[in-house]
Design a protein around this motif. Structure first.
Motif, short mmCIF file in Angstrom:
data_model
loop_
_atom_site.label_atom_id
_atom_site.label_comp_id
_atom_site.label_asym_id
_atom_site.label_seq_id
_atom_site.Cartn_x
_atom_site.Cartn_y
_atom_site.Cartn_z
N GLU A 112 38.70 40.53 35.74
CA GLU A 112 39.18 38.97 35.18
C GLU A 112 40.69 39.04 34.85
OE1 GLU A 112 39.03 34.85 34.11
OE2 GLU A 112 37.54 36.18 35.09
N THR A 113 41.06 40.10 34.02
CA THR A 113 42.50 40.17 33.85
C THR A 113 43.44 40.27 34.81
OG1 THR A 113 41.85 40.97 31.52
CG2 THR A 113 44.40 41.13 32.16
N SER A 146 43.13 36.60 36.98
CA SER A 146 43.48 35.42 36.61
C SER A 146 44.75 35.29 36.85
CB SER A 146 42.88 35.46 35.14
OG SER A 146 41.55 35.50 35.06
N ALA A 178 49.00 37.50 39.91
CA ALA A 178 47.65 38.06 39.71
C ALA A 178 47.25 38.74 41.15
CB ALA A 178 46.62 36.54 39.51
#
Length: 221
Positions: free
Chosen positions: A153-154, A157, A199
């Motif tokens: 997710e990090t 995103s 990202a």
């Protein structure tokens, strides 16, 4: 400004490791190699390359001589290792397994890889938790699946990475049976330049032998 690529550091995705691999494994390896080929020259976030990088730690007599770019196997590999000086052997033995896998993928893809300073493009091999499921290679660790989710997710995103949070996660990796030290080194390197990091754009995000496997590219500036 440079690019970065995250590729899987699992040796099983190298060629001729799993003799019973499925067609999907071959497809994944092709995607990894295509990802590596998005640049002609990469740097790993390390100060120097090991003189040889191979799979001896897994009992496989195969590797690459980074000084000549030659792929070695069988007796050629054994002889190359035998000729190392004490200092060279120390460098080879100290190499992170993720670095070794990245060098072998890069060799197979036909692209150059050097240490920091040889390219602004960073190659970042990672291995997410091997203990995040009942059927994973290691006994399950509480929180490992959530940890993997948080890392992905990090990374994905956007539009820019929360680099501080990512480094914090990397520092927890060992306790979660994951290998993210090369990723952490790469992120710290670009942060030292005051860079903004995009990202990751994933091209692979699935499980391979019950381990979450991620591959993709991004940029920093």
């Amino acid at each position: 400004m440079g690019a970065f690529a995250i590729i899987p550091a699992a040796p099983v995705l190298l060629e001729n490791i799993d003799r019973s691999e499925t067609a999907r494994m071959v497809e994944l390896r092709t995607v990894i190699r295509d990802t590596v080929r998005t640049q002609t020259h990469w740097a790993l976030p390390i100060e120097t390359l090991p003189p040889v990088a191979g799979l001896g730690g897994w009992g496989i007599d195969r590797g690459v001589d980074t000084r000549t770019g030659r792929l070695l196997s069988g007796t050629d590999w054994v002889e190359a290792v035998d000729t190392l000086t004490t200092d060279e052997r120390g460098l080879a033995e100290a190499a992170d397994s993720a670095v070794i896998v990245a060098l072998l993928h890069a060799h197979a893809a036909g692209v150059e890889v050097g240490p920091l300073g040889t390219s602004e493009n960073l190659l970042l091999p990672i291995d997410l938790s091997g203990a995040a499921a009942d059927d994973a290679p290691l006994a399950p660790i509480d929180g490992a699946a959530d940890f993997d989710d948080a890392v992905v997710e990090t990374l994905t995103s956007g539009p820019t990475l929360d680099t501080a949070s990512l480094v914090d996660l990397c520092e927890q990796a060992e306790s979660m049976a994951a290998s993210l030290s090369v990723l952490a080194a790469g992120i710290r390197h670009v942060v030292d330049y005051g860079a903004r990091v995009s990202a990751l754009e994933p091209v692979i995000d699935e499980r391979v032998h019950h381990v979450r496997t991620l591959c993709g590219t991004g940029s920093w500036a």
